[in-house]
Enzyme design. Structure first.
Site, mmCIF file in Angstrom:
data_model
loop_
_atom_site.group_PDB
_atom_site.id
_atom_site.type_symbol
_atom_site.label_atom_id
_atom_site.label_comp_id
_atom_site.label_asym_id
_atom_site.label_seq_id
_atom_site.Cartn_x
_atom_site.Cartn_y
_atom_site.Cartn_z
ATOM 1 N N ARG A 1 11.809 -15.195 -42.600
ATOM 2 C CA ARG A 1 10.395 -15.517 -42.402
ATOM 3 C C ARG A 1 9.589 -15.188 -43.662
ATOM 4 O O ARG A 1 10.088 -14.543 -44.566
ATOM 5 C CB ARG A 1 9.880 -14.822 -41.145
ATOM 6 N N TYR B 1 12.692 -24.130 -30.308
ATOM 7 C CA TYR B 1 12.579 -22.695 -30.021
ATOM 8 C C TYR B 1 11.419 -22.427 -29.057
ATOM 9 O O TYR B 1 11.573 -21.755 -28.034
ATOM 10 C CB TYR B 1 12.374 -21.967 -31.348
ATOM 11 N N VAL C 1 4.888 -23.684 -48.448
ATOM 12 C CA VAL C 1 5.304 -24.847 -47.669
ATOM 13 C C VAL C 1 4.076 -25.687 -47.310
ATOM 14 O O VAL C 1 3.087 -25.157 -46.786
ATOM 15 C CB VAL C 1 6.063 -24.393 -46.400
ATOM 16 N N ASP C 2 4.151 -26.971 -47.619
ATOM 17 C CA ASP C 2 3.048 -27.909 -47.365
ATOM 18 C C ASP C 2 1.711 -27.357 -47.883
ATOM 19 O O ASP C 2 0.675 -27.458 -47.222
ATOM 20 C CB ASP C 2 2.974 -28.257 -45.866
ATOM 21 N N ASP D 1 -0.501 -24.773 -37.084
ATOM 22 C CA ASP D 1 -1.484 -24.707 -38.176
ATOM 23 C C ASP D 1 -2.306 -23.427 -38.147
ATOM 24 O O ASP D 1 -2.640 -22.859 -39.177
ATOM 25 C CB ASP D 1 -2.399 -25.939 -38.151
ATOM 26 N N PHE E 1 8.814 -13.938 -49.500
ATOM 27 C CA PHE E 1 7.976 -13.550 -50.640
ATOM 28 C C PHE E 1 8.461 -12.244 -51.265
ATOM 29 O O PHE E 1 8.444 -12.078 -52.484
ATOM 30 C CB PHE E 1 6.503 -13.442 -50.211
HETATM 31 C C1 UGA Z 1 8.166 -17.417 -36.717
HETATM 32 C C2 UGA Z 1 8.858 -17.596 -35.366
HETATM 33 O O1 UGA Z 1 9.144 -18.930 -35.138
HETATM 34 C C3 UGA Z 1 8.024 -17.075 -34.235
HETATM 35 O O2 UGA Z 1 8.774 -17.003 -33.083
HETATM 36 C C4 UGA Z 1 7.585 -15.687 -34.440
HETATM 37 O O3 UGA Z 1 6.698 -15.349 -33.398
HETATM 38 C C5 UGA Z 1 6.903 -15.577 -35.766
HETATM 39 O O4 UGA Z 1 7.761 -16.072 -36.812
HETATM 40 C C6 UGA Z 1 6.600 -14.133 -35.981
HETATM 41 O O5 UGA Z 1 7.063 -13.549 -36.952
HETATM 42 O O6 UGA Z 1 5.924 -13.597 -35.119
HETATM 43 P P1 UGA Z 1 6.307 -18.565 -38.225
HETATM 44 O O7 UGA Z 1 5.012 -17.831 -38.191
HETATM 45 O O8 UGA Z 1 6.226 -20.024 -38.471
HETATM 46 O O9 UGA Z 1 7.085 -18.294 -36.833
HETATM 47 O O10 UGA Z 1 7.276 -17.892 -39.304
HETATM 48 P P2 UGA Z 1 7.343 -17.765 -40.861
HETATM 49 O O11 UGA Z 1 8.713 -18.211 -41.260
HETATM 50 O O12 UGA Z 1 6.956 -16.389 -41.239
HETATM 51 O O13 UGA Z 1 6.334 -18.851 -41.458
HETATM 52 C C7 UGA Z 1 4.943 -18.654 -41.554
HETATM 53 C C8 UGA Z 1 4.358 -19.739 -42.422
HETATM 54 O O14 UGA Z 1 4.782 -19.532 -43.777
HETATM 55 C C9 UGA Z 1 4.782 -21.166 -42.091
HETATM 56 O O15 UGA Z 1 3.673 -22.000 -42.281
HETATM 57 C C10 UGA Z 1 5.855 -21.490 -43.121
HETATM 58 O O16 UGA Z 1 5.975 -22.860 -43.388
HETATM 59 C C11 UGA Z 1 5.326 -20.733 -44.336
HETATM 60 N N1 UGA Z 1 6.316 -20.307 -45.368
HETATM 61 C C12 UGA Z 1 7.450 -19.656 -45.024
HETATM 62 C C13 UGA Z 1 6.008 -20.518 -46.712
HETATM 63 O O17 UGA Z 1 4.966 -21.136 -47.057
HETATM 64 N N2 UGA Z 1 6.868 -20.065 -47.670
HETATM 65 C C14 UGA Z 1 8.020 -19.418 -47.354
HETATM 66 O O18 UGA Z 1 8.760 -19.007 -48.293
HETATM 67 C C15 UGA Z 1 8.319 -19.195 -45.987
#
Ligand code: UGA
Length: 365
Positions: free
Chosen positions: A220, A172, A238-239, A325, A225
């Protein structure tokens, strides 16, 4: 440019989470007429077609339908994208198609019709931090940045550091990066007027969906949550939940877009981070705050023990998952050029978003 075209814009992805909020504000606060494009319109079901707004249920790849809209627009806002991490590891072809292949002809057409393109890219384009990259390589010593400012990501100078090609998580960000490069190249060689936005975790009412209620798969983190809280389920970290994000109130984000729209000449040829560097949390901290705020809004849930469990990225998202990270936006540039600054602190932002979800899913009257 004639006066009708001057005040007409096209929104690609007008019914998504971000698009629906921007659409409402443009209709309320400006005199623009709008052609809106999306594949479905649940979030804007209450906005009827009018002399100000026309909805088109078409794919952005349908150039026969899209080009006439661009031809009559002075501004194009592009938000159509698959942007959910679960899809990056599970449907990478569709992710690359949606974020690059289908958008390439739109860029070319915007340059031909001389539209100002306001394109939504992603904060994920920054990938991992240099620190985490070096720390991965045990051979090389590295000094962890000591102040938050040292971690900040800058639009025009920071390196973009993605993981290996076999780790599909990055398909992506790679597609988004190539599209940004295409836009900048069209600006350089073919005089395309553009502004690129890199959003940092916008949250608010209408974001994503709740699995089992109005969607499947994994949304997301905020929606994951909320699903767990509303269904007395488990919050997955996650992790370990140690990665960090800066959460940005959708209303603050819409303010930024409105200020860009009011200052197209100043924002031409610019890439802007839109995010709130003050609102940084680890995902573990996010879970704890959301459980507390949910208890404040639904006091009867205070006796509920919401379980939190750790899962690996591979278990949760599938093979090929890696993570950003830490991503803190520098907002010095958008403050300097546009004068925008986010207003909502993390507690206000989360409370508003939780309340919005409770109302939307009728958990709160
Ligand atoms: C996603 C998209 O890939 C980006 O394009 C976008 O800019 C971004 O969302 C955004 O909302 O702006 P990311 O931040 O990784 O990126 O999205 P999330 O799925 O919200 O994850 C955030 C973090 O939470 C990650 O570390 C993920 O592993 C973690 N997570 C997610 C959990 O620990 N538990 C969950 O139930 C879901």
């Amino acid at each position: 440019m004639n006066a009708t075209r001057e005040k007409h814009l096209t929104m690609l992805g007008c019914a998504g989470f971000i698009g629906s909020h921007i659409l409402r504000r443009i209709l309320a606060a400006t005199s623009y007429t709008i052609d809106g494009v999306d594949l479905e319109r649940t979030r804007i079901a209450d906005i009827d077609n009018s002399d100000r707004f026309t909805f088109h249920r078409v794919d952005v790849a349908d150039s026969k339908a899209i080009e006439p809209l661009l031809e009559k627009s002075s501004v194009v806002i592009s938000l159509a994208a698959l942007c959910n991490p679960y899809l990056y590891t599970n449907s990478p072809v569709a992710v690359i198609e949606s974020n690059f292949t289908k958008m390439y002809p739109v860029i070319e057409a915007c340059s031909r019709y001389q539209c100002h393109l306001i394109h939504f890219s992603t904060s994920e384009i920054y990938g991992k931090t240099v620190y985490s990259q070096i720390a991965c390589n045990k051979q090389i010593a590295c000094n962890k940045p000591e102040t938050t400012a040292e971690w900040e990501l800058h639009e025009d100078t920071s390196a973009l550091l993605l993981g290996p090609v076999q780790a599909q998580r990055w398909c992506y960000a790679a597609a988004k990066q190539l599209l940004e490069r295409t836009i900048v190249a069209y600006g350089f060689e073919r005089n395309l007027a553009y502004t690129i936005i890199r959003p940092f975790n916008f949250i608010g009412p209408g974001m994503d969906y709740i699995p089992g209620i109005d969607g499947d798969g994994v949304p997301r983190v905020f929606a994951c949550f909320m699903g767990a809280l509303m269904n007395s389920g488990t919050l997955a970290l996650v992790d370990g939940g140690y990665n960090r994000r800066c959460f940005t109130d959708i209303d603050d984000a819409v303010d930024a877009i409105m200020m860009i729209l009011e200052n197209l000449s100043g924002s031409r040829g610019q890439i802007f981070n839109v995010g709130n560097p003050e609102n940084e949390l680890s995902i573990r901290e996010l879970a704890a705050i959301m459980i507390r705020l949910y208890g404040d809004l639904k006091p009867e849930s205070r006796n509920t023990e919401f379980p939190v469990k750790e899962v690996t990225g591979r278990e949760f998202y599938g093979e090929g998952y890696e993570d950003s990270d830490r991503r803190i936006p520098s907002i010095e540039k958008i403050i300097r050029i546009i004068g925008w600054k986010p207003q909502s602190g993390i507690e206000t932002t989360l409370k508003k978003a939780i309340e919005g979800f409770l109302k939307q899913y009728r958990f709160l009257q």
